[in-house]
Design an enzyme around this catalytic site. Structure first.
Site, PDB file in Angstrom:
ATOM      1  CB  SER A  41      -0.948   0.010   1.200  1.00  0.00           C
ATOM      2  OG  SER A  41      -0.245  -0.222   2.408  1.00  0.00           O
ATOM      3  CG  ASP A 344      -4.095   5.908   6.178  1.00  0.00           C
ATOM      4  OD1 ASP A 344      -2.922   5.697   6.559  1.00  0.00           O
ATOM      5  OD2 ASP A 344      -4.587   5.316   5.185  1.00  0.00           O
ATOM      6  CG  HIS A 347      -1.041   3.881   4.145  1.00  0.00           C
ATOM      7  ND1 HIS A 347      -2.305   3.517   4.570  1.00  0.00           N
ATOM      8  CD2 HIS A 347      -0.434   2.756   3.714  1.00  0.00           C
ATOM      9  CE1 HIS A 347      -2.466   2.218   4.383  1.00  0.00           C
ATOM     10  NE2 HIS A 347      -1.336   1.725   3.872  1.00  0.00           N
TER      11      HIS A 347
END
Length: 395
Positions: A41, A344, A347
Site C-alpha cells: 500500500s 491515515d 500511510h
C-alpha cells in the site's frame, strides 16, 4: 554474433525514437528507459481498484491533493513510488497494471497492491475469498490481492508484450536490463499476518524463524525477477511499523515512553531487515551481471532523519476510526497536511513521501543505501564483462 549486433541496433533505434518523442513534446528524457514497481500500500497507485473484494481507497478524502482526485493511492497526494519516478525524470505517472489492460508499459508498470505481502496467505483474512487462487491468462491474484507472486506473474505478461513490440526476447532483455526495479514488500506479512490474532503464524514461528521464512520466500521471488531480465534492483527494507498511529492505538500498554512507539514490533521487523541485507549480498555475489541494492527504510524513517521538520509524527491527518487504518469516507482531513508524517493510520502524507523518496533516490549518509542509492543505480552501465568488477569493488 550477428544476432547480437542486430539486437543492439534495434534497441538503439527504440531508445532513439523514445528520446525523440520526449524532445518533441518538450519533456525531460528519463534517466532510464523504464521503471517497474513491486510493492504494497505504500506504493500501490490504483491496482486494487480493479478488484471487487480487496482493500481500496478510491474515495475522498484520499487524493484530496492529487491532480485527478482519489486514485487508489493511500495518501492525500503522491506516494513514494511517484516521487522516485519524478526524480528519475518521468513526466507522466507510471501506469498501474490493473487487470492487464495497460498499453503504455514501455515506460514501466506499477504492480503494487494494498494489503499484499511476500506470502500468499498474507491479507487473506482481510477479505472474503475463495480457497483457490484465480489464475487466468490476464491476471493472477490470491485472496483478491496482488501478492508478490501475483505481481511477478503479471510482470511476466508485461515482459512478453515488450518482447513482441521490440521484435525479440533478446532485444527486450537488453532493454529491460537498463531499467530500474523497486521492490517494497514485507510490511503486510507482519501487520496483516504475524501481528494479527486471526493467523497462527505467531504461534508457529518465533520472530527469528518467521523472518527466515519470509527471506527464503523472497529470495525465490527476487530470483524470478532477475530471470525476467531485471538487473538494477532496489529492495526496500521495512519502516518503523511500531510508530504507526494504528499500532500505537492498538498496543497502548506496549508504547515505549522515550520513542512513543511500540518497540517490540519495530524489533521484529528489524530481524527481517538484517536478514534482507544478508540476502542481497548473497544475490550480488551470485549474479555478477546485476546489482541488488538495499534501501534502508528503517533508518530513513527515523525521527532524526526524514521526520525532522514535521510537527505531528504519531498522529493521523485524516479522521480514522479508533484502532483502524483507513480514513472515514468523505471525512474532512487536517488542513496543515505538510506538518503530518501520517495521512491515515499507517500511510504517509505526500510531504513525508517526498522526504522519504528523496533519501531513497539520493542518500545523505552511507546508512541510507548500500551499495548504491537509486540515482547511482540508474547511472550504472552493466554488462557481462564489467558487472563482476563493479559488484566486487563495491561489496
Amino acid at each position: 554474433m550477428e544476432s547480437g549486433l542486430k539486437a543492439l541496433w534495434v534497441l538503439s533505434a527504440v531508445l532513439l525514437v523514445s528520446n525523440w518523442q520526449h524532445w518533441t513534446y518538450g519533456k525531460r528524457v528519463p534517466q532510464v528507459p523504464c521503471y517497474f514497481v513491486f510493492g504494497d500500500s505504500l506504493f500501490d497507485n490504483g491496482n486494487n481498484n480493479y478488484l471487487d473484494k480487496s482493500a481500496k481507497v478510491n474515495y475522498l478524502p484520499y487524493g484530496i491533493d492529487f491532480d485527478t482526485g482519489a486514485s487508489g493511492r493511500c495518501s492525500n497526494g503522491l506516494n513514494i513510488a511517484d516521487t522516485i519516478a519524478e526524480q528519475l525524470g518521468f513526466d507522466s505517472y507510471i501506469t498501474d497494471f490493473g487487470v492487464g489492460g495497460c498499453t503504455n508499459f514501455l515506460d514501466g508498470v506499477n504492480y503494487g497492491s494494498n494489503g499484499a505481502g511476500i506470502l500468499d496467505s498474507t491479507g487473506s483474512l482481510a477479505v472474503i475469498t475463495d480457497h483457490m487462487p484465480l489464475i487466468t491468462k490476464t491476471l493472477y491474484y490470491s485472496g483478491e490481492l496482488f501478492t508478490m507472486n501475483a505481481q511477478l506473474f503479471n510482470h511476466d505478461i508485461t515482459v512478453s508484450r515488450i518482447s513482441k513490440i521490440l521484435g525479440s526476447e533478446e532485444v527486450a532483455r537488453k532493454y529491460l536490463s537498463q531499467c530500474i526495479y523497486v521492490s517494497d514488500m514485507g510490511h503486510n506479512d507482519y501487520l496483516n499476518n504475524y501481528f494479527l490474532d486471526g493467523y497462527k503464524s505467531s504461534q508457529l514461528y518465533t520472530p527469528e524463524k518467521f523472518a527466515q521464512l519470509l527471506i527464503e520466500t523472497y529470495e525465490t521471488q527476487l530470483e524470478k525477477l532477475y530471470c525476467s531480465g531485471a538487473r538494477k534492483i532496489a529492495v526496500l527494507g521495512l519502516i518503523r511499523v511500531g510508530c504507526m498511529p494504528y499500532n500505537i492505538q492498538n498496543h497502548p500498554d506496549d508504547v515505549d515512553a522515550s520513542s512513543s512507539c511500540v518497540e517490540k514490533l519495530n524489533s521484529d521487523v528489524q530481524i527481517f531487515n538484517d536478514k534482507l541485507q544478508t540476502l542481497l549480498h548473497k544475490l550480488n555475489e551470485k549474479h555478477a551481471d546485476a546489482v541488488f541494492t538495499y534501501i534502508n527504510s528503517y533508518e530513513i524513517d527515523s525521527d532524526d532523519q526524514t521526520n525532522t521538520g514535521f510537527t505531528y509524527t504519531r498522529e493521523s491527518c485524516c479522521e480514522v476510526e479508533s484502532g483502524s487504518v483507513p480514513c472515514k469516507f468523505l471525512s474532512f482531513p487536517c488542513s496543515n497536511r505538510r506538518d503530518y508524517v501520517y495521512w491515515d493510520g499507517a500511510h504517509f502524507t505526500e510531504a513525508k513521501a517526498w522526504a522519504f523518496g528523496k533519501r531513497a533516490y539520493k542518500s545523505l549518509s552511507q546508512k541510507d543505501a548500500h551499495p548504491y542509492d537509486i540515482s547511482e543505480l540508474a547511472k550504472l552501465k552493466l554488462d557481462d564483462s564489467d558487472a563482476y568488477n563493479i559488484n566486487h569493488a563495491q561489496l
